[in-house]
Design an enzyme around this catalytic site. Structure first.
Site, short mmCIF file in Angstrom:
data_model
loop_
_atom_site.label_atom_id
_atom_site.label_comp_id
_atom_site.label_asym_id
_atom_site.label_seq_id
_atom_site.Cartn_x
_atom_site.Cartn_y
_atom_site.Cartn_z
N ALA A 130 0.96 -1.34 -0.12
CA ALA A 130 -0.06 -0.02 0.13
C ALA A 130 0.96 1.37 0.13
O ALA A 130 0.67 2.27 -0.82
CB ALA A 130 -0.98 -0.12 1.18
N TYR A 131 1.94 1.41 1.03
CA TYR A 131 2.85 2.41 0.96
C TYR A 131 3.40 2.60 -0.24
O TYR A 131 3.67 3.81 -0.72
CB TYR A 131 3.91 2.17 1.98
CG TYR A 131 4.87 3.14 2.32
CD1 TYR A 131 4.81 4.10 3.02
CD2 TYR A 131 6.19 2.93 1.67
CE1 TYR A 131 5.87 4.96 3.14
CE2 TYR A 131 7.08 3.78 1.91
CZ TYR A 131 7.06 5.01 2.70
OH TYR A 131 7.73 5.88 2.79
#
Ligand SMILES: NC(=O)C1=CN([C@@H]2O[C@H](COP(=O)(O)OP(=O)(O)OC[C@H]3O[C@@H](n4cnc5c(N)ncnc54)[C@H](O)[C@@H]3O)[C@@H](O)[C@H]2O)C=CC1
Ligand SMILES: CC(C)c1ccc(C(=O)O)c(O)c1O
Length: 246
Positions: A152-153
């Protein structure tokens, strides 16, 4: 030290600690009036930071209403915003992409990507009106390479890079320049959320064989955020110790 930002106003999101604090301190040394945006701005350690910001505001970058209200107050009190450093960010869980919790995914994207969009969306009309602005978005090497277990990052940071390039093209004739930085790992609270194995693996990817220092980021940002950066927009400035290959 050069005072080339004298009289300018700089907003730094996530400026209470870590990389954001280091950037704020360095921009202050260059003469800028500093506005700190962070979730909690009560505890400011003036002796550790070496300065007191002109304004500190409790802002959640993932809330458009919060960003817009804070920005209006800055303009009301200081009259101008020349520099916006979108630095606030979170890591999220360190887990395989197929097991990534949906709520955590949404939260990481909301802060790390949508937060950058909200702050730019709010600041750009003011900068366009003044025909001057410098926006520095803090991406990451993870956004260029993709790093395992922080999908996600990595996706959010890749989005920050693409968003910056798109908006930079739109604003290229308005005096408003947008650029990104892509740091490799730095020893901050965020890094501490990684496992020791991942930290060691990340360090091993850096040809210089050491972690990046906050001061090295702050020095680069201070140049990108100033008027001497005049013909570069939509660019990703790497701070990778030789790791980046594109
Ligand atoms: N530490 C590292 O190795 C690297 C960090 N970065 C990026 O640098 C930026 C700063 O990271 P660090 O200083 O390491 O992290 P940090 O965790 O030390 O500081 C982040 C700051 O952002 C604030 N923040 C978090 N969510 C917020 C929200 N919704 N609204 C407003 N403020 C919020 C936090 O309260 C904190 O003060 C992040 O965008 C991170 O992704 C990029 C590459 C490497
Ligand atoms: C500290 C953040 C989450 C992080 C972690 C790992 C890398 C990497 O290996 O490249 C990064 O670039 C980061 O920003």
């Amino acid at each position: 030290m050069s005072q080339h930002l004298e009289g300018q106003t700089a907003i730094i999101t996530g400026g209470m600690r870590g990389i954001g604090l280091g950037i704020a301190k360095r921009l202050r040394q260059a003469g800028a009036n500093i506005v700190i945006w962070d979730l909690n701005v009560d505890q400011w350690d003036a002796s550790a930071a070496g300065f007191t910001p002109t304004l500190r505001q409790a802002v959640n970058v993932a809330s458009l209403a919060s960003v817009e209200a804070a920005f209006a107050e800055v303009v009301e009190q200081l009259g101008r915003v020349d520099i916006l450093v979108n630095n606030a960010g979170i890591n999220g869980p360190v887990v395989e992409s197929w097991n990534y919790p949906v709520e955590a995914w949404d939260q990481v994207l909301a802060i790390d990507l949508t937060g950058v969009f909200y702050c730019c969306r709010t600041a750009i009309p003011h900068m366009r009106e003044r025909q001057y602005g410098r926006i520095v978005n803090v991406a990451s090497m993870a956004g260029k390479d993709g790093v395992q277990y922080i999908s996600a990052y990595s996706a959010a940071k890749a989005g920050v890079i693409a968003f910056t390039k798109s908006a930079a093209k739109e604003l290229a004739q308005d005096g408003v320049l947008l650029n990104c930085i892509a740091p490799a790992m730095v020893e901050t609270g965020l890094m501490a959320e990684m496992t020791p194995e991942h930290i060691a693996a990340s360090k091993a990817k850096i040809p210089m064989g050491r972690f990046l220092q906050i001061e090295e980021i702050a020095n680069m940002v201070t140049w990108i955020a100033g008027p001497e950066c005049s013909f570069t927009t939509g660019f990703v400035f790497d701070l990778s110790g030789g790791r980046a290959t594109y």
